[in-house]
Enzyme design. Structure first.
Site, PDB file in Angstrom:
ATOM      1  N   GLY A  69     -18.341  16.096  84.393  1.00 46.55           N
ATOM      2  CA  GLY A  69     -19.418  15.962  85.367  1.00 46.55           C
ATOM      3  C   GLY A  69     -19.324  14.678  86.178  1.00 46.55           C
ATOM      4  O   GLY A  69     -19.602  14.671  87.382  1.00 46.55           O
ATOM      5  N   ASN A 149     -31.540  15.239  82.909  1.00 47.33           N
ATOM      6  CA  ASN A 149     -30.961  15.162  81.563  1.00 47.33           C
ATOM      7  C   ASN A 149     -31.930  14.599  80.536  1.00 47.33           C
ATOM      8  O   ASN A 149     -31.838  14.919  79.350  1.00 47.33           O
ATOM      9  CB  ASN A 149     -29.675  14.325  81.580  1.00 47.33           C
ATOM     10  CG  ASN A 149     -29.820  13.033  82.325  1.00 47.33           C
ATOM     11  OD1 ASN A 149     -30.149  13.023  83.508  1.00 47.33           O
ATOM     12  ND2 ASN A 149     -29.585  11.928  81.641  1.00 47.33           N
ATOM     13  N   GLN A 177     -26.692  19.656  83.620  1.00 49.24           N
ATOM     14  CA  GLN A 177     -27.618  20.073  82.554  1.00 49.24           C
ATOM     15  C   GLN A 177     -28.168  21.484  82.776  1.00 49.24           C
ATOM     16  O   GLN A 177     -28.685  22.084  81.849  1.00 49.24           O
ATOM     17  CB  GLN A 177     -28.796  19.091  82.437  1.00 49.24           C
ATOM     18  CG  GLN A 177     -28.410  17.716  81.942  1.00 49.24           C
ATOM     19  CD  GLN A 177     -27.982  17.693  80.478  1.00 49.24           C
ATOM     20  OE1 GLN A 177     -28.208  18.624  79.713  1.00 49.24           O
ATOM     21  NE2 GLN A 177     -27.339  16.601  80.075  1.00 49.24           N
ATOM     22  N   THR A 235      -1.645  17.128  86.145  1.00 51.59           N
ATOM     23  CA  THR A 235      -1.336  18.316  85.339  1.00 51.59           C
ATOM     24  C   THR A 235      -2.601  18.799  84.645  1.00 51.59           C
ATOM     25  O   THR A 235      -3.315  18.012  84.015  1.00 51.59           O
ATOM     26  CB  THR A 235      -0.236  17.979  84.310  1.00 51.59           C
ATOM     27  OG1 THR A 235       0.891  17.502  85.043  1.00 51.59           O
ATOM     28  CG2 THR A 235       0.151  19.200  83.495  1.00 51.59           C
ATOM     29  N   CYS A 322     -30.088   1.275  75.958  1.00 54.20           N
ATOM     30  CA  CYS A 322     -29.724  -0.065  75.516  1.00 54.20           C
ATOM     31  C   CYS A 322     -28.278  -0.319  75.914  1.00 54.20           C
ATOM     32  O   CYS A 322     -27.416   0.496  75.653  1.00 54.20           O
ATOM     33  CB  CYS A 322     -29.789  -0.179  74.007  1.00 54.20           C
ATOM     34  SG  CYS A 322     -31.115   0.764  73.274  1.00 54.20           S
TER      35      CYS A 322
HETATM   36  C1  LIG Z   1     -27.052  15.264  84.568  1.00 48.91           C
HETATM   37  C2  LIG Z   1     -25.705  14.775  84.154  1.00 48.91           C
HETATM   38  N1  LIG Z   1     -24.784  14.518  85.078  1.00 48.91           N
HETATM   39  C3  LIG Z   1     -23.549  14.098  84.770  1.00 48.91           C
HETATM   40  C4  LIG Z   1     -23.183  13.879  83.463  1.00 48.91           C
HETATM   41  C5  LIG Z   1     -21.807  13.395  83.142  1.00 48.91           C
HETATM   42  O1  LIG Z   1     -21.018  14.451  82.660  1.00 48.91           O
HETATM   43  P1  LIG Z   1     -19.679  14.157  81.830  1.00 48.91           P
HETATM   44  O2  LIG Z   1     -20.103  13.650  80.505  1.00 48.91           O
HETATM   45  O3  LIG Z   1     -19.009  15.487  81.754  1.00 48.91           O
HETATM   46  O4  LIG Z   1     -18.898  13.180  82.630  1.00 48.91           O
HETATM   47  C6  LIG Z   1     -24.119  14.124  82.444  1.00 48.91           C
HETATM   48  C7  LIG Z   1     -23.754  13.879  81.035  1.00 48.91           C
HETATM   49  O5  LIG Z   1     -24.446  13.268  80.309  1.00 48.91           O
HETATM   50  C8  LIG Z   1     -25.410  14.576  82.799  1.00 48.91           C
HETATM   51  O6  LIG Z   1     -26.341  14.807  81.875  1.00 48.91           O
END
Ligand SMILES: Cc1ncc(COP(=O)(O)O)c(C=O)c1O
Length: 397
Positions: A69, A149, A177, A235, A322
């Site tokens: 992500g 999230n 999410q 790759t 934290c």
């Molecule tokens: C809303 C959101 N965006 C992006 C990410 C990042 O994804 P990744 O852990 O696959 O880099 C997260 C992961 O915690 C997420 O909750």
């Protein structure tokens, strides 16, 4: 162990693991190689692309595999700016994951004009402010999280995307999410790019995808050998891609039983709210992901609660983040207009299709015991307790 931190990551489904193993073993051919052994890997990638496309309602060729992500978010935003160099505006919200928030902040420091549109106490985007931000001249890209999230709150994606389209602004959504937890279909909305991540829906870590609307222009972030149709060089991670494909197929089938997860989450919440005096839900209690529960425990130090729950074998996440040992109240709970002390007294619990009724019962009992202990120790204070590795993280994931 009772795992209630499925927004951080999920367990790899047994079918996913099984599907990955051959690609870690005998089937190690490079998908770019011209011989049959390599072409087998290529075919496996193409099959996974179709499985991911089916989950998000896109065409397979609109799916680009990435490392997750974070990379998808970085790529989408930076690509939108690269294809529109005449425009210098970036719009996002105050409730983004750091994988968007930090990107936009850095762009602001390097001369782009950035707007962070606020959310209300329920976590809902201020659509008037969104309209105004997009109406400004020179906006290149708008990025909005689909499902938060920390709280699970769902954004008004269709409306936000429509407003972006009215202003001819590239629209990206961080749906990391949302994908696999709620039904969604990119084809139905004016979305240019959407990020997703395998490890959030029982796939492996370190693999994700970026949906790119086939009618939009794109500029790659990672260049080199031209893999992924020149959109993401390097790759391909074949075992992880295969795993993510199977995870996507399973997630699509499991969406039909999403109500079971919702029932479990609701039973958990009802139980906790009944036994913990003053406890409240953070974020809109209705318009949110079915698996997420972010709870405020007044007068309870969230960090202390996590430590006691960890000792009781329960994994959950802080409502405050934290880093380097210093407690920072959750940016998201603060963005919703709540006090630092509420943010410090909040904890996120997130469920999956592997969560059980027994776990819910045991978690409620453990929370009741832990809160009772903390309220005896600190009857009305939110003072900090001893730091523990249980609460050390860089941000709530
Ligand atoms: C809303 C959101 N965006 C992006 C990410 C990042 O994804 P990744 O852990 O696959 O880099 C997260 C992961 O915690 C997420 O909750």
């Amino acid at each position: 162990m009772i795992y209630l931190d499925n927004n951080a990551t999920t367990r790899v489904a047994p079918e996913v693991r099984e599907a990955m193993l051959p690609w870690l073993d005998d089937h190690y051919g490079n998908p770019s190689a011209g011989y049959r052994f390599g072409r087998e890997s290529r075919k496996a990638i193409d099959a996974a692309r179709e499985q991911v496309a089916a989950l998000i309602g896109s065409h397979p060729e609109e799916v680009v595999f990435t490392s997750g992500g974070t990379e998808s978010n970085n790529t989408a935003i930076r690509s939108a700016l690269a294809v529109r160099p005449d425009r210098k505006g970036v719009v996002t919200s105050t409730a983004e994951h750091s994988a968007v928030d930090e990107v936009v902040k850095e762009l602001g420091e390097s001369g782009y004009e950035t707007s962070f549109v606020g959310v209300d106490e329920d976590g809902a985007l201020d659509l008037d402010e969104w309209k105004n931000a997009l109406a400004k001249e020179g906006v290149a890209v708008a990025s909005l999280i689909w499902a938060n999230n920390e709280t699970g709150v769902l954004s008004a994606i269709a409306e936000a995307a429509r407003i972006a389209a009215e202003h001819d602004v590239y629209f990206h959504t961080d749906a990391v999410q949302a994908v696999g937890k709620i039904p969604l279909s990119v084809g139905e909305l004016p979305i240019h790019a959407l990020s997703l991540s395998g490890h959030k829906f029982h796939g492996p870590k370190g693999i994700g995808a970026l949906y790119l609307n086939r009618n939009s222009r794109f500029h790659p972030l990672i260049i080199g050998g031209g893999q992924e149709d020149e959109r993401r060089s390097g790759t391909e991670n074949v075992p992880a891609i295969v795993g993510m494909g199977v995870a996507a197929e399973l997630a699509k089938a499991a969406l039909e039983s999403a109500n079971e997860i919702r029932d479990l989450r609701d039973r958990f919440e009802k139980g906790v709210l009944e036994v913990i005096e003053g406890a409240e839900i953070n974020g809109d209690p209705v318009n949110r992901l079915p698996n997420t529960s972010n709870l405020y425990f007044p007068g309870v130090d969230g960090e202390g609660l996590l430590i006691l729950l960890d000792e009781a074998g329960i994994c959950c996440s802080p409502g405050s983040a934290c880093s380097t040992g210093a407690v920072k109240p959750s940016r998201i709970v603060r963005a919703m207009g709540h006090s630092s002390s509420r943010a410090r007294s909040s904890v996120r619990f997130s469920f999956s299709r592997f969560s059980t009724e027994d776990e819910v019962g045991a978690a409620i009992t453990a929370i009741r015991t832990a809160v009772g202990k903390l309220r005896v120790v600190m009857p009305s204070s939110s003072s900090r307790v001893v730091k523990s590795s249980a609460t050390r993280s860089t941000d709530t994931v």
